[in-house]
Design an enzyme around this catalytic site. Structure first.
Site, PDB file in Angstrom:
ATOM      1  N   HIS A 132      57.679  43.052  62.430  1.00 18.31           N
ATOM      2  CA  HIS A 132      57.338  41.614  62.770  1.00 18.31           C
ATOM      3  C   HIS A 132      56.084  41.362  63.269  1.00 18.31           C
ATOM      4  CE1 HIS A 132      61.338  40.471  61.378  1.00 18.31           C
ATOM      5  NE2 HIS A 132      61.772  41.476  62.154  1.00 18.31           N
ATOM      6  N   HIS A 175      65.283  42.062  67.326  1.00 18.38           N
ATOM      7  CA  HIS A 175      65.581  41.346  66.172  1.00 18.38           C
ATOM      8  C   HIS A 175      64.921  40.160  66.094  1.00 18.38           C
ATOM      9  CE1 HIS A 175      68.255  39.844  62.927  1.00 18.38           C
ATOM     10  NE2 HIS A 175      68.515  38.871  63.544  1.00 18.38           N
TER      11      HIS A 175
END
EC number: 4.6.1.18
Length: 152
Positions: free
Chosen positions: A36, A143
């Site tokens: 990410h 996450h």
């Protein structure tokens, strides 16, 4: 005598193999960063950005990951989200946090009809508040849960 040595060496061998296995495993925090974080670049409207990044970051090995978001902010700013507004995660867990301000992100979505190994993605640069799940010591993102429009 030989049996005595094997009784001692077998548990030692098992222990060494367990330690080596753990050393080679990517932590959840490192996986979050790989999947990410793209701090060194701006959101790109370049249509090939997602195709390149998804492949470069190993998210097209064995299957095409259907959706992924890259964050174009310094890692420390994303880590600081873990100390901002607490929210409930999509899965019902309570370890998610929403950024207090919008961040530059790029959404990557698998295009209709795209099949492994020819993974093709649609690239969508956006400015959104991000929601991340955090854990560990130090408390860090593990996450990417969602992105939401800034309501201010």
């Amino acid at each position: 005598m030989a049996l005595d040595k094997s009784v001692i060496l077998l548990p030692l061998l098992v222990l060494v193999l367990l330690v080596l296995g753990c050393l080679g495993r990517e932590s959840r925090a490192k996986k979050f960063q790989r999947q990410h974080m793209d701090s060194g670049s701006s959101p790109s409207s370049n249509s090939t950005y997602c195709n390149q990044m998804m492949k470069r970051r190993s998210m097209t090995q064995g299957r095409c990951k259907p959706v992924n978001t890259f964050v174009h902010e310094p890692l420390v700013d994303v880590q600081n989200v873990c100390f901002q507004e607490k929210v409930t995660c999509k899965n019902g867990q309570t370890n998610c946090f929403k950024s207090k301000s919008s961040m530059h992100i790029t959404d990557c979505r698998l295009t209709n009809g795209s099949r492994y190994p020819n993974c093709a993605y649609r690239t969508s640069p956006k400015e959104r508040r991000i929601i991340v799940a955090c854990e560990g010591s130090p408390y860090v993102p593990v996450h990417f849960d969602a992105s939401v429009e800034d309501s201010t």
